[in-house]
Design a protein around this motif. Structure first.
Motif: not given
Length: 423
Positions: A231, A243, A245-246, A256, A260
């Motif tokens: 993440p 972290a 989620l998006s 990352g 995403q």
């Protein structure tokens, strides 16, 4: 500096021979990108595009054509399948494909020489110590803790190691941004080291050049589609936070993954499949994974394209300094020389016995360039003055293996030049 950082650790922490600390001025000629270290044998190999061995050395000592044929034969090297799949981390071999660890190749070769001299070893197990030396100097906390030799030295003497970014490149970055392009910086370095470099190279306002900055990206893993994507994390005083989620907005992030990131680019551009052009200087960490996993266009920054231009002394009076190309002065010597020991990065002759006709072939490194890059350039400066809508010839656009090199192909790939380059 990189050589000394690793050598210092091996000598002081692991008890290796102190002679490793003394570096003869011409010994860096051994360093040539694209070499593979056959760890168990202590041999360095230069591979042809079909995986056969073109040149080799045991430690620093070049092997003869006869020795190469005796050990490796005329067949594909046994690990070629995995190395050509860009798997570069195994206990069997190590691929040297960027300048950040390339001086380690010379150190490993000298370690083999030293072990042969003292122990007469047949199989080698120094690699774990080498990995420890790299870790010690480059681990993520090393910059902050002033650990190892590399980061403290760069911090204390940035001018000695870093070149300022040419004005033409800064102007080009601004032009891209003004033209509505989204600019990303993706590096595996941690944010603290990245900041030091960027402030020195681009200036204190460096963040204004980019929409999204991603540090500690751990390429090539950033691109590869594994089920457990790493993440993104936010940063506070260079410490990684929780972290995400998006990825919802531009900014500076750590770790990352490309999936995403691409979702964010869709959102920012309003397009279903925004086109990404990715510039990188490592085939293994940048060009291959960005093309293979993310299907991005790739521009390979290849300093070796400067290495085979003939160096002509420039008459200092002929034109004002700022008009002179950056590489016209005396700077061309390192790292843009062609290694005497290893020859051209792009082509080489196949080992032939006395009476056989010798043939020239592409190196494996050269084959990777035309396979995974859209184009290859010697530096950003080489394209910074071109109009933004300039159309480059891609590698894939015709059958010529030299099509995508800008501004011109390496001399070794041009007809009638072979005899000159190979001597």
């Amino acid at each position: 500096l990189i050589y000394d950082s690793f050598a210092q650790y091996l000598v002081t922490e692991k008890g290796y021979d102190e002679d490793l600390l003394i570096l003869a001025p011409d010994s860096l000629d051994f360093c040539c990108k694209g070499l593979v270290l056959d760890i168990e044998e202590g041999n360095f190999l230069k591979l042809a595009e079909d995986g056969t061995v073109l040149r080799a050395s045991h430690g620093t000592k070049s092997m003869t054509f006869e020795e190469i044929l005796e050990i490796y034969g005329r067949r594909e090297w046994k690990h070629f399948n995995t190395v050509s799949g860009m798997v570069s981390r195994t206990a069997k071999y190590y691929l040297y494909d960027n300048y950040f660890d390339l001086p380690g190749a010379l150190l490993c070769a000298r370690v083999v020489d030293s072990l042969d001299q003292h122990d007469g070893q047949k199989k080698y197990d120094f690699w774990k110590d080498m990995v420890a030396a790299i870790q010690h100097n480059y681990k993520i906390t090393a910059f902050k803790e002033n650990c190892g030799m590399y980061f403290p030295e760069v911090k204390n003497h940035p001018d000695k190691y870093l070149q300022k970014c040419p004005e033409s490149v800064k102007k080009w970055l601004k032009q891209l941004k003004n033209a509505g392009k989204i600019l990303l910086l993706i590096t595996s370095s941690h944010s603290d080291y990245c900041r030091l470099l960027c402030e020195h190279v681009l200036g204190n306002d460096f963040e204004e050049y980019f929409d999204i900055l991603i540090t500690n990206a751990l390429k090539p893993g950033f691109f590869s589609h594994t089920p457990n994507q790493r993440p993104f994390r936010t940063l506070e005083n260079d410490e990684e936070q929780e972290a995400l989620l998006s990825l919802d907005k531009p900014g500076w992030y750590s770790q990352g993954n490309a999936i995403q990131l691409y979702d964010l680019l869709k959102k920012m551009t309003g397009k279903l499949d925004p086109k990404v052009v990715y510039f990188g200087d490592s085939m293994h960490s940048d060009i291959f994974p960005a093309r293979h996993y993310s299907n991005w266009e790739t521009v390979f920054i290849l300093e070796e394209l400067l290495g085979d231009k003939a160096t002509v002394p420039v008459n200092a009076e002929s034109e004002p300094l700022e008009k002179k190309g950056k590489y016209e002065g005396d700077q061309l010597k390192v790292p843009y020389f062609v290694s005497k020991q290893w020859g051209s990065f792009f082509m080489d002759r196949v080992p032939a016995l006395e009476n056989a006709e010798e043939t020239l072939v592409h190196t494996w490194s050269c084959k990777c360039i035309s396979t995974y890059s859209t184009i290859a350039i010697p530096s950003l400066e080489a394209i910074a003055d071109l109009p933004l809508d300039y159309r480059f010839t891609r590698f894939s656009s015709n059958s010529s293996a030299a099509a995508g090199y800008y501004p011109s192909p390496p001399r070794a790939l041009l007809p009638n030049e072979d005899s000159v380059t190979m001597k």
